[in-house]
Every structure is written in structure tokens, then in C-alpha cells.
Design a protein around this motif. Structure first.
Motif, PDB file in Angstrom:
ATOM      1  N   ASP A 125      51.642  23.684  42.266  1.00 40.13           N
ATOM      2  CA  ASP A 125      50.375  23.582  42.023  1.00 40.13           C
ATOM      3  C   ASP A 125      49.182  24.787  42.531  1.00 40.13           C
ATOM      4  OD1 ASP A 125      51.165  22.917  44.678  1.00 40.13           O
ATOM      5  OD2 ASP A 125      49.450  21.132  44.822  1.00 40.13           O
ATOM      6  N   LEU A 126      50.052  25.545  43.378  1.00 42.86           N
ATOM      7  CA  LEU A 126      49.195  26.547  43.812  1.00 42.86           C
ATOM      8  C   LEU A 126      49.270  28.033  42.863  1.00 42.86           C
ATOM      9  CD1 LEU A 126      49.932  27.029  47.732  1.00 42.86           C
ATOM     10  CD2 LEU A 126      47.853  26.487  46.731  1.00 42.86           C
ATOM     11  N   VAL A 127      49.995  27.827  41.877  1.00 46.12           N
ATOM     12  CA  VAL A 127      50.404  29.045  41.030  1.00 46.12           C
ATOM     13  C   VAL A 127      49.330  28.851  39.912  1.00 46.12           C
ATOM     14  CG1 VAL A 127      51.954  30.089  39.582  1.00 46.12           C
ATOM     15  CG2 VAL A 127      52.774  28.967  41.563  1.00 46.12           C
ATOM     16  N   THR A 128      48.231  29.779  40.123  1.00 49.90           N
ATOM     17  CA  THR A 128      47.304  29.772  39.126  1.00 49.90           C
ATOM     18  C   THR A 128      47.557  30.778  37.844  1.00 49.90           C
ATOM     19  OG1 THR A 128      46.177  31.676  40.214  1.00 49.90           O
ATOM     20  CG2 THR A 128      45.421  29.355  40.705  1.00 49.90           C
ATOM     21  N   ASP A 129      46.671  30.649  36.808  1.00 45.67           N
ATOM     22  CA  ASP A 129      47.141  31.710  35.786  1.00 45.67           C
ATOM     23  C   ASP A 129      47.131  33.066  36.177  1.00 45.67           C
ATOM     24  OD1 ASP A 129      47.430  29.314  33.857  1.00 45.67           O
ATOM     25  OD2 ASP A 129      45.526  29.626  33.388  1.00 45.67           O
ATOM     26  N   GLU A 130      45.886  33.508  37.131  1.00 44.81           N
ATOM     27  CA  GLU A 130      45.853  34.734  37.806  1.00 44.81           C
ATOM     28  C   GLU A 130      47.035  35.110  38.338  1.00 44.81           C
ATOM     29  OE1 GLU A 130      41.639  36.096  39.073  1.00 44.81           O
ATOM     30  OE2 GLU A 130      42.116  34.396  40.089  1.00 44.81           O
ATOM     31  N   ALA A 131      47.670  34.261  39.165  1.00 40.36           N
ATOM     32  CA  ALA A 131      48.900  34.474  39.928  1.00 40.36           C
ATOM     33  C   ALA A 131      50.094  34.866  38.820  1.00 40.36           C
ATOM     34  CB  ALA A 131      49.405  33.461  40.917  1.00 40.36           C
ATOM     35  N   ARG A 132      50.149  34.026  37.704  1.00 44.09           N
ATOM     36  CA  ARG A 132      51.214  34.223  36.763  1.00 44.09           C
ATOM     37  C   ARG A 132      51.199  35.409  36.117  1.00 44.09           C
ATOM     38  NH1 ARG A 132      54.030  29.365  36.037  1.00 44.09           N
ATOM     39  NH2 ARG A 132      52.823  27.444  36.580  1.00 44.09           N
ATOM     40  N   THR A 133      50.057  36.093  35.853  1.00 43.94           N
ATOM     41  CA  THR A 133      50.033  37.342  35.230  1.00 43.94           C
ATOM     42  C   THR A 133      49.900  38.540  36.287  1.00 43.94           C
ATOM     43  OG1 THR A 133      47.761  37.053  35.121  1.00 43.94           O
ATOM     44  CG2 THR A 133      48.831  36.451  33.425  1.00 43.94           C
ATOM     45  N   ALA A 134      50.030  38.138  37.510  1.00 39.74           N
ATOM     46  CA  ALA A 134      49.737  39.316  38.747  1.00 39.74           C
ATOM     47  C   ALA A 134      51.188  39.977  39.130  1.00 39.74           C
ATOM     48  CB  ALA A 134      49.203  38.630  39.745  1.00 39.74           C
ATOM     49  N   ASP A 135      51.090  41.174  39.197  1.00 40.51           N
ATOM     50  CA  ASP A 135      52.253  41.936  39.830  1.00 40.51           C
ATOM     51  C   ASP A 135      52.886  41.250  41.052  1.00 40.51           C
ATOM     52  OD1 ASP A 135      53.888  44.044  40.180  1.00 40.51           O
ATOM     53  OD2 ASP A 135      52.760  45.155  41.791  1.00 40.51           O
ATOM     54  N   GLY A 136      54.171  40.977  41.135  1.00 40.32           N
ATOM     55  CA  GLY A 136      54.704  40.376  41.997  1.00 40.32           C
ATOM     56  C   GLY A 136      55.199  38.911  41.740  1.00 40.32           C
ATOM     57  N   TYR A 137      54.902  38.347  40.496  1.00 36.26           N
ATOM     58  CA  TYR A 137      54.980  37.208  39.997  1.00 36.26           C
ATOM     59  C   TYR A 137      56.532  36.732  39.802  1.00 36.26           C
ATOM     60  CZ  TYR A 137      55.201  32.640  37.964  1.00 36.26           C
ATOM     61  OH  TYR A 137      55.461  31.469  37.686  1.00 36.26           O
ATOM     62  N   SER A 138      57.057  35.860  40.388  1.00 33.77           N
ATOM     63  CA  SER A 138      58.381  35.329  40.048  1.00 33.77           C
ATOM     64  C   SER A 138      58.467  33.687  39.538  1.00 33.77           C
ATOM     65  CB  SER A 138      59.267  35.443  41.209  1.00 33.77           C
ATOM     66  OG  SER A 138      60.615  34.568  41.171  1.00 33.77           O
ATOM     67  N   GLU A 139      59.147  33.677  38.388  1.00 30.43           N
ATOM     68  CA  GLU A 139      59.119  32.180  37.978  1.00 30.43           C
ATOM     69  C   GLU A 139      59.664  31.493  38.848  1.00 30.43           C
ATOM     70  OE1 GLU A 139      57.661  29.457  35.383  1.00 30.43           O
ATOM     71  OE2 GLU A 139      57.366  31.705  35.001  1.00 30.43           O
ATOM     72  N   ASP A 140      60.637  31.836  39.469  1.00 30.87           N
ATOM     73  CA  ASP A 140      61.233  30.845  40.584  1.00 30.87           C
ATOM     74  C   ASP A 140      61.385  30.979  42.045  1.00 30.87           C
ATOM     75  OD1 ASP A 140      62.385  28.245  40.433  1.00 30.87           O
ATOM     76  OD2 ASP A 140      64.393  28.774  40.409  1.00 30.87           O
ATOM     77  N   GLY A 141      61.336  32.291  42.258  1.00 31.35           N
ATOM     78  CA  GLY A 141      61.475  32.640  43.591  1.00 31.35           C
ATOM     79  C   GLY A 141      60.134  32.953  44.428  1.00 31.35           C
ATOM     80  N   PRO A 142      60.363  33.601  45.554  1.00 33.27           N
ATOM     81  CA  PRO A 142      59.076  33.908  46.421  1.00 33.27           C
ATOM     82  C   PRO A 142      58.240  34.919  45.386  1.00 33.27           C
ATOM     83  CG  PRO A 142      61.088  34.200  47.526  1.00 33.27           C
ATOM     84  CD  PRO A 142      61.423  33.958  46.111  1.00 33.27           C
ATOM     85  N   SER A 199      55.283  37.856  45.642  1.00 30.25           N
ATOM     86  CA  SER A 199      55.042  39.144  46.609  1.00 30.25           C
ATOM     87  C   SER A 199      53.452  39.642  45.990  1.00 30.25           C
ATOM     88  CB  SER A 199      56.007  39.755  46.844  1.00 30.25           C
ATOM     89  OG  SER A 199      56.557  40.564  45.471  1.00 30.25           O
ATOM     90  N   ARG A 200      53.202  40.786  46.543  1.00 29.64           N
ATOM     91  CA  ARG A 200      52.271  41.594  45.940  1.00 29.64           C
ATOM     92  C   ARG A 200      51.024  41.217  45.714  1.00 29.64           C
ATOM     93  NH1 ARG A 200      55.988  46.310  42.956  1.00 29.64           N
ATOM     94  NH2 ARG A 200      57.887  46.119  44.220  1.00 29.64           N
ATOM     95  N   ALA A 201      50.324  41.202  44.367  1.00 29.05           N
ATOM     96  CA  ALA A 201      49.064  40.768  44.131  1.00 29.05           C
ATOM     97  C   ALA A 201      49.140  38.998  43.812  1.00 29.05           C
ATOM     98  CB  ALA A 201      48.547  41.355  42.935  1.00 29.05           C
ATOM     99  N   ALA A 202      50.449  38.679  43.372  1.00 30.02           N
ATOM    100  CA  ALA A 202      50.569  37.152  43.046  1.00 30.02           C
ATOM    101  C   ALA A 202      50.451  36.482  44.602  1.00 30.02           C
ATOM    102  CB  ALA A 202      52.025  37.168  42.386  1.00 30.02           C
ATOM    103  N   HIS A 203      51.098  37.126  45.306  1.00 22.45           N
ATOM    104  CA  HIS A 203      50.981  36.486  46.871  1.00 22.45           C
ATOM    105  C   HIS A 203      49.414  36.495  46.981  1.00 22.45           C
ATOM    106  CE1 HIS A 203      51.701  36.647  51.462  1.00 22.45           C
ATOM    107  NE2 HIS A 203      51.534  35.357  51.058  1.00 22.45           N
ATOM    108  N   HIS A 204      48.765  37.520  47.164  1.00 21.79           N
ATOM    109  CA  HIS A 204      47.527  37.531  47.686  1.00 21.79           C
ATOM    110  C   HIS A 204      46.647  36.179  46.643  1.00 21.79           C
ATOM    111  CE1 HIS A 204      47.845  40.844  49.970  1.00 21.79           C
ATOM    112  NE2 HIS A 204      48.045  41.824  49.087  1.00 21.79           N
ATOM    113  N   HIS A 205      46.828  35.990  45.433  1.00 18.56           N
ATOM    114  CA  HIS A 205      46.100  35.079  44.556  1.00 18.56           C
ATOM    115  C   HIS A 205      46.668  33.625  45.185  1.00 18.56           C
ATOM    116  CE1 HIS A 205      44.359  37.275  41.611  1.00 18.56           C
ATOM    117  NE2 HIS A 205      45.463  37.981  41.353  1.00 18.56           N
ATOM    118  N   VAL A 206      47.755  33.319  45.304  1.00 14.13           N
ATOM    119  CA  VAL A 206      48.272  31.959  46.076  1.00 14.13           C
ATOM    120  C   VAL A 206      47.676  31.815  47.458  1.00 14.13           C
ATOM    121  CG1 VAL A 206      49.941  31.733  44.300  1.00 14.13           C
ATOM    122  CG2 VAL A 206      50.375  32.717  46.531  1.00 14.13           C
ATOM    123  N   ARG A 207      47.864  32.723  48.138  1.00 11.12           N
ATOM    124  CA  ARG A 207      47.393  32.589  49.504  1.00 11.12           C
ATOM    125  C   ARG A 207      45.983  32.324  49.669  1.00 11.12           C
ATOM    126  NH1 ARG A 207      49.089  34.048  54.819  1.00 11.12           N
ATOM    127  NH2 ARG A 207      47.611  34.626  56.175  1.00 11.12           N
TER     128      ARG A 207
END
Length: 494
Positions: free
Chosen positions: A123-140, A142-150
Motif C-alpha cells: 500500500d506504500l508503493v505509489t505509481d510514482e514509485a513503480r516508475t522510478a529508478d530503484g524500483y523492484s517488483e518484489d524486493g527492497p 532503493s534510489r528514487a523509488a525509496h525516496h517516494h515511499v519514504r
């Protein structure tokens, strides 16, 4: 020692001091010793406070144990920190599906020990995070995707929860003999409201604020420095390397190039504020050195060096680079407990970088020999606030030849911190007439001194002296009795 209006006015023989100050309030220390208070030159106050008040994963021993902690935690938001899969037998973090199952409908954000990646519930994984650098479908993430969810997780924390976490952190820091902390804030780390609330606290250590971004915030800060990211972290494989990681097909991430680094240095120098950068990998350090060289051509060496810009972490640096940094007046804000946690031939550095590269990190002696001023910190919550353990780690480095002397280590964790914040008057961080009365009182109890004539004695002498016969840093750490900032007691053991 006599103190008047927060300033040391006299030091000397006891009977003389009592005669000179007959009306003074007298505080007997009963054999405890006094030393300049510590400075922690790199902290994240709210995150560290949330570790004290939230889900502490720093001692979690397996993925299954982490999942059970998530099941047991109260919601609706589970904020946790500190997992490190390199210490687990599985050598892998849980999947997102496993996190979701354990969450049972709660929102989960769990930062890795280096805070450069995180496990999160779906529920923390937004559309922005899904398309950002560092997104993983099932793992941790990192990078921009982490900044979005944080950012999404931070928004769920109330102002009251933040301030409670900040107070918990400040009180804990004071109890460790720390009189000042350097808060390394930034738009992707904490936010302006968080920093404003932290600076409003009047309890505990003095807060020196830094902002890791290109533009000044609407909050008073000492510089655009701290965690202004050139690269990431080795544990999350985001530190920028010249050669790929030994355990993955990546060379990390470089967030700023040499020209961007130079532009920032020139801008901050002209504004009269400190610039600074987070830099860990050797490719990141190469970009920083090139950026300083470009800035030197634009500003001239004296103007650039007099600004006393700073670098955070500086884990991979050559002798030649260290000498150049010293010539540019750079201060290195470093964390000795990084080596204690992840150094050596069997540590995380060796896992990520290979045995040869993995033992070459955090060369404190190389920096000191080149003339770079060292300021010690914890990067809490990445490592614990434990200044005596940091001094010990800097002396007993896991790589031979990389450590420094006890006196140099103690100075880096006291006076070095003040110098890193631009306070270099020759008095602050020392105990002598005219210096601010900022100190800590320590008890050690009875310590057994190693050697053929092993004996019991008390340590009641200046720990910087290195006098033969004093207990060494392999013994029990001193216990803080009182911490004083400018003559005002900010901690006293009950």
C-alpha cells in the motif's frame, strides 16, 4: 575547575581554587573524571528517535524473525529500521508478498541499516514509485523509488510523534556525554517542518543544522551540506564504484557529476555557507575531487579553502585524493563504527566489494596524515550513539594501519566536531580558561589493567593523555554521570 556564567575561568590545584572562589557552589566528583563533551557530527534525529520509540531491527537475526516482529507490531503504521541481510543465514531480505502477509493490513516501512533502501508493504508503493529508478517488483526499494515511499510513510507520522521521537533522541544523546549534534537534514530525509520542530527544542544538546540540497530552506542552517548525495551506500549497492560490486552486476549510482559538485561549491562559497556532500564509493570520490578542482579554478585556492567545506563518510579515498582534500581545507565527517560493524575480511564490505577492496575502507590515518581535519559521528540510526565505542573503533581499526591514536580519536569526537561546524576559536572543545564550560563527567569503576602485573585501578585522569598504565580502550566504557553545555547541565544520572 571554576566556572562563571558558562565559561571556564580557572583550572588548577583544588585548595587554590577554593581560596580564589570562596563563595562558589562546590560539586564533588568523588573520583570521576572531567573531559570535553563529545560532538556527534552526523545524526538524523527524528529517525534515530523513531528507532528508540519504534521497531528496532538492528539485532534481528533472520528474515523469519523480522516477519514475526512485523506481525507483533501495533499499527496502523509500522515504522522500523536496522535490518541487515548480510548477517542472516538466508542472506536475503523478505519479499514484498511476505511483508504483506505479516502486515495483516498494517502499513509497513522498514529501512535497511544504511537507510538507502527499504522493505515496504504494497500500500506504500505509489505509481510514482513503480516508475522510478530503484524500483523492484518484489524486493527492497532503493534510489528514487525509496525516496517516494519514504515520503509517503513520513506523511503518516504526526507532528506529536515526530517531536516525541526528537526529544527521546536528544535526551539519549545527552546521556552519552554529547553536548552538540549535527543534524543532516534534507528534503528527501526529513523535511523543513521536521527540522523546524527539532531546532525549537530547548532541551538537550545544541543542534547544528545542515540541509542536503542545492537551495537554502526556510529554516536557519549552517550550510547546504550533510547528506547532499553524490552517491548511495555500499550495503544497498548504491555507492558509486569504478569497478562493479563483487556480488552483483552493478557499479552503483552517481547522483551528482563533477560540474554539479563544482557549481554547488562555488555557490556556497560565494554565499558564505558551508557546502558538503555525502560520498562513499571510489567513483563518487573521483567526482568530488574533480568538482573541487573545477571550483578551485573559479574561486582560487585561498577562498575555496577558507570556506571549510565538508564531506560525509569518505569511505574510499586514495593518498593522493586525501592530500588534495587537505589543500582545499576539507573537513571529513566520518563514522568509526562503520568499520566496527562492516569492516575486516569477513564483514559486509568484503562481501560486497571482494576481499581485496573490502579491507581498504575508512582509512582514518591516511586522512589525518594528509592534514584533513576529522570529525567523528554516528550517522544514527545507521550506527548507535556510543562515542566511547567510536573512539575505540577508530583506534582499533579492523585494517592494520588505518586507525589513529587514542588522543587523535578523542579530539576528532570533541574539538573536531566544533571545527566541522565552523567553530574554530582554539577554545571550544577544550577545557582551559576562557573556553565554554561544555564537558562531561565520567565514572569508570574498577578496571583490571592487562599485563603480567595485572592490577585493579581507577581511571580518573584525562583520557586523552595516553599515559602508560591507564586502562586501554579494550576495557569497559566509562559511564556518563553529567553532561554540561555552556555551564548548563543537560543530563544528570539519577
Amino acid at each position: 575547575m571554576a566556572v562563571t556564567d558558562g565559561v571556564v575561568v580557572w583550572i588548577g590545584q583544588d585548595s587554590v581554587g577554593r581560596a580564589l572562589h570562596p563563595d562558589a557552589e562546590v560539586i564533588e566528583l568523588d573520583g570521576a573524571f572531567v573531559a570535553p563533551a563529545f560532538v556527534d557530527a552526523h545524526v538524523h534525529a527524528t529517525s534515530a528517535g523513531l528507532l528508540l520509540t519504534g521497531l528496532d531491527l538492528t539485532r534481528t537475526s533472520s528474515a523469519d524473525e523480522l516477519l514475526q516482529q512485523v506481525r507483533d507490531a501495533e499499527g496502523p503504521l509500522v515504522w522500523g529500521h536496522g535490518w541487515d541481510e548480510t548477517r542472516w543465514q538466508e542472506n536475503r531480505p523478505p519479499t514484498r508478498a511476505e511483508i504483506d502477509e505479516a502486515a495483516g493490513g498494517k502499513t509497513v516501512y522498514l529501512s535497511r541499516i544504511d537507510v538507502h533502501s527499504a522493505l515496504v508493504s504494497s500500500d506504500l508503493v505509489t505509481d510514482e514509485a513503480r516508475t522510478a529508478d530503484g524500483y523492484s517488483e518484489d524486493g527492497p526499494l532503493s534510489r528514487a523509488a525509496h525516496h517516494h515511499v519514504r515520503g509517503t510513510a513520513k506523511a503518516a507520522i504526526t507532528s506529536e510523534q515526530r517531536q516525541a521521537a526528537q526529544l527521546a533522541f536528544l535526551r539519549h544523546a545527552a546521556s552519552q556525554g554529547i553536548a552538540s549534534v549535527h543534524e543532516c537534514a534534507g528534503p528527501d530525509i526529513s523535511g523543513e517542518d521536521d527540522l523546524r520542530e527539532l531546532l525549537a527544542h530547548t532541551e538537550g544538546p545544541e543542534v547544528m543544522a545542515y540541509w542536503g540540497a542545492h537551495e537554502l530552506p526556510d529554516v536557519p542552517v549552517r550550510g547546504l551540506a550533510g547528506d547532499h548525495f553524490v552517491d548511495g551506500a555500499i550495503g544497498s549497492r548504491t555507492a558509486a564504484l569504478t569497478e562493479p560490486y563483487a556480488d552483483a552486476d552493478t557499479s552503483g549510482a552517481l547522483y551528482l557529476d563533477a560540474r554539479q559538485i563544482a557549481d554547488h561549491l562555488v555557490k556556497c562559497t560565494e554565499l558564505g555557507v558551508q557546502a558538503g556532500f555525502h560520498v562513499i564509493g571510489d567513483a563518487g570520490m573521483a567526482a568530488v575531487v574533480e568538482g573541487f578542482a573545477i571550483a578551485e579554478k573559479a574561486l582560487g585556492t585561498p577562498e575555496l579553502a577558507s570556506a571549510r567545506h565538508r564531506l560525509e563518510h569518505v569511505e574510499m579515498v586514495t593518498k593522493e585524493q586525501a592530500e588534495k582534500l587537505a589543500g582545499w581545507g576539507v573537513i571529513a565527517s566520518v563514522q568509526p563504527l562503520f568499520d566496527a560493524e562492516w569492516g575486516g575480511p569477513d564483514g559486509m564490505y568484503a562481501q560486497r566489494l571482494g576481499a581485496e577492496r573490502g579491507v581498504g575502507l575508512n582509512p582514518f590515518s591516511r586522512l589525518a596524515a594528509a592534514g584533513v581535519v576529522l570529525a567523528f559521528g554516528s550517522d544514527t540510526p545507521v550506527t548507535a550513539i556510543d562515542p566511547w565505542a567510536a573512539v575505540k573503533a577508530a583506534v582499533h581499526h579492523k585494517t592494520d594501519g588505518h586507525g589513529v591514536s587514542p588522543r587523535a580519536a578523542f579530539t576528532a569526537h570533541t574539538r573536531g566536531g566544533w571545527r566541522a561546524a565552523g567553530v574554530d576559536d582554539g577554545l571550544t572543545g577544550t577545557l582551559q580558561p576562557g573556553a565554554p564550560a561544555t564537558y562531561a563527567v565520567w565514572e569508570t569503576g574498577d578496571l583490571v589493567v592487562a599485563g603480567s602485573d595485572a592490577r585493579v585501578q581507577r581511571w580518573s585522569t584525562d583520557p586523552r593523555s595516553g599515559v602508560p598504565g591507564l586502562p586501554d580502550l579494550t576495557g569497559p566504557a566509562p559511564v556518563c554521570v553529567r553532561t554540561v553545555l555552556n555551564g548548563r547541565t543537560i543530563y544528570e544520572r539519577k
